[in-house]
Design a protein around this motif. Structure first.
Motif, PDB file in Angstrom:
ATOM      1  N   LEU A  35      13.483  -0.740  -2.434  1.00 47.25           N
ATOM      2  CA  LEU A  35      12.940  -1.919  -3.107  1.00 47.25           C
ATOM      3  C   LEU A  35      12.968  -3.135  -2.182  1.00 47.25           C
ATOM      4  O   LEU A  35      12.007  -3.917  -2.144  1.00 47.25           O
ATOM      5  CB  LEU A  35      13.711  -2.200  -4.391  1.00 47.25           C
ATOM      6  N   ARG A  36      14.025  -3.293  -1.412  1.00 49.23           N
ATOM      7  CA  ARG A  36      14.098  -4.418  -0.472  1.00 49.23           C
ATOM      8  C   ARG A  36      13.039  -4.283   0.618  1.00 49.23           C
ATOM      9  O   ARG A  36      12.453  -5.276   1.052  1.00 49.23           O
ATOM     10  CB  ARG A  36      15.496  -4.509   0.137  1.00 49.23           C
ATOM     11  N   HIS A  37      12.805  -3.058   1.063  1.00 47.90           N
ATOM     12  CA  HIS A  37      11.763  -2.821   2.071  1.00 47.90           C
ATOM     13  C   HIS A  37      10.390  -3.184   1.497  1.00 47.90           C
ATOM     14  O   HIS A  37       9.579  -3.822   2.167  1.00 47.90           O
ATOM     15  CB  HIS A  37      11.795  -1.354   2.519  1.00 47.90           C
ATOM     16  N   LEU A  38      10.127  -2.785   0.271  1.00 50.51           N
ATOM     17  CA  LEU A  38       8.866  -3.112  -0.387  1.00 50.51           C
ATOM     18  C   LEU A  38       8.712  -4.626  -0.498  1.00 50.51           C
ATOM     19  O   LEU A  38       7.636  -5.177  -0.246  1.00 50.51           O
ATOM     20  CB  LEU A  38       8.813  -2.461  -1.770  1.00 50.51           C
ATOM     21  N   LEU A  39       9.787  -5.296  -0.816  1.00 55.75           N
ATOM     22  CA  LEU A  39       9.767  -6.753  -0.954  1.00 55.75           C
ATOM     23  C   LEU A  39       9.458  -7.431   0.383  1.00 55.75           C
ATOM     24  O   LEU A  39       8.672  -8.373   0.446  1.00 55.75           O
ATOM     25  CB  LEU A  39      11.120  -7.210  -1.484  1.00 55.75           C
ATOM     26  N   SER A  40      10.052  -6.935   1.452  1.00 51.98           N
ATOM     27  CA  SER A  40       9.876  -7.586   2.757  1.00 51.98           C
ATOM     28  C   SER A  40       8.586  -7.181   3.464  1.00 51.98           C
ATOM     29  O   SER A  40       7.980  -7.998   4.146  1.00 51.98           O
ATOM     30  CB  SER A  40      11.079  -7.307   3.662  1.00 51.98           C
ATOM     31  N   PRO A  59      -0.223  -8.567   1.280  1.00 45.27           N
ATOM     32  CA  PRO A  59       1.171  -8.736   0.854  1.00 45.27           C
ATOM     33  C   PRO A  59       1.252  -8.631  -0.664  1.00 45.27           C
ATOM     34  O   PRO A  59       0.239  -8.694  -1.368  1.00 45.27           O
ATOM     35  CB  PRO A  59       1.521 -10.141   1.339  1.00 45.27           C
ATOM     36  N   LEU A  60       2.474  -8.469  -1.169  1.00 47.67           N
ATOM     37  CA  LEU A  60       2.660  -8.386  -2.611  1.00 47.67           C
ATOM     38  C   LEU A  60       2.218  -9.691  -3.262  1.00 47.67           C
ATOM     39  O   LEU A  60       2.461 -10.778  -2.722  1.00 47.67           O
ATOM     40  CB  LEU A  60       4.132  -8.144  -2.944  1.00 47.67           C
ATOM     41  N   SER A  61       1.599  -9.574  -4.429  1.00 57.64           N
ATOM     42  CA  SER A  61       1.259 -10.771  -5.189  1.00 57.64           C
ATOM     43  C   SER A  61       2.550 -11.349  -5.766  1.00 57.64           C
ATOM     44  O   SER A  61       3.600 -10.701  -5.750  1.00 57.64           O
ATOM     45  CB  SER A  61       0.285 -10.421  -6.317  1.00 57.64           C
ATOM     46  N   GLU A  62       2.486 -12.554  -6.286  1.00 57.07           N
ATOM     47  CA  GLU A  62       3.668 -13.165  -6.890  1.00 57.07           C
ATOM     48  C   GLU A  62       4.165 -12.340  -8.077  1.00 57.07           C
ATOM     49  O   GLU A  62       5.376 -12.198  -8.270  1.00 57.07           O
ATOM     50  CB  GLU A  62       3.376 -14.603  -7.324  1.00 57.07           C
ATOM     51  N   PRO A  66      -2.499   4.012  11.311  1.00 56.25           N
ATOM     52  CA  PRO A  66      -1.441   2.998  11.298  1.00 56.25           C
ATOM     53  C   PRO A  66      -1.988   1.578  11.390  1.00 56.25           C
ATOM     54  O   PRO A  66      -1.411   0.649  10.855  1.00 56.25           O
ATOM     55  CB  PRO A  66      -0.588   3.328  12.520  1.00 56.25           C
ATOM     56  N   ALA A  67      -3.117   1.376  12.054  1.00 52.38           N
ATOM     57  CA  ALA A  67      -3.703   0.035  12.152  1.00 52.38           C
ATOM     58  C   ALA A  67      -4.158  -0.448  10.777  1.00 52.38           C
ATOM     59  O   ALA A  67      -4.083  -1.634  10.462  1.00 52.38           O
ATOM     60  CB  ALA A  67      -4.870   0.041  13.130  1.00 52.38           C
ATOM     61  N   GLU A  68      -4.634   0.466   9.940  1.00 54.93           N
ATOM     62  CA  GLU A  68      -5.042   0.090   8.586  1.00 54.93           C
ATOM     63  C   GLU A  68      -3.838  -0.317   7.756  1.00 54.93           C
ATOM     64  O   GLU A  68      -3.927  -1.205   6.917  1.00 54.93           O
ATOM     65  CB  GLU A  68      -5.775   1.239   7.902  1.00 54.93           C
ATOM     66  N   ASP A  69      -2.703   0.342   7.954  1.00 56.14           N
ATOM     67  CA  ASP A  69      -1.490   0.006   7.211  1.00 56.14           C
ATOM     68  C   ASP A  69      -1.075  -1.435   7.476  1.00 56.14           C
ATOM     69  O   ASP A  69      -0.577  -2.118   6.589  1.00 56.14           O
ATOM     70  CB  ASP A  69      -0.331   0.934   7.593  1.00 56.14           C
TER      71      ASP A  69
END
Length: 136
Positions: A84-89, A31-34, A23-26
């Motif tokens: 998708l919102r979770h992935l975004l945040s 973050p997502l690139s632009e 979990p520490a690696e996660d």
């Protein structure tokens, strides 16, 4: 004295949990690139269109072929939107589990939904082109 149980596999090269993610690696994921953020935002916008067009026809959501387990995963509209919102945040996808006993007849692929939306758009565009032509 220990507050928690001692790990019986501590230091063992045959530790059965050695292949599990730390979990520490996660927490250290980039973050997502632009470009990735824009792709997710476009997917969210597309999802709204697909639901508006296909929901009234009885389609409950989309089916996605999982890259990890190579099984189809069925997502209703709200669950997919939430993912998708979770992935975004967070920059990370949610852990996935296959749906319980979904009816595949009520789900379509992204490609089908995109084609359906394109077809509706083209049909509507043709109707406006006909109105613009002068009558002979």
């Amino acid at each position: 004295m220990h507050d928690e149980p001692i790990d019986p596999f501590n230091g063992d090269p045959a530790d059965p949990s050695a292949g599990l993610d730390d979990p520490a690696e996660d927490a250290q994921l980039d973050p997502l690139s632009e470009v990735e953020r824009q792709d997710v935002l476009e997917d969210l916008a597309d999802l709204e269109i697909y639901q508006a067009l296909l929901g009234p026809t009885g389609v409950r959501g989309l089916v996605i072929e999982c890259e990890d387990c190579h099984e189809p995963h069925y997502f209703d509209w709200d669950l997919l939107r939430g993912n998708l919102r979770h992935l975004l945040s967070s920059g990370r996808p949610r852990v996935h589990e296959p749906a319980f006993d979904p009816d595949p007849d009520h789900y379509v692929t992204w490609e089908y939904a995109r084609g359906y939306a394109d077809g509706v758009h083209d049909t509507l565009a043709e109707g406006t082109d006909d109105e613009d032509e002068p009558a002979n």
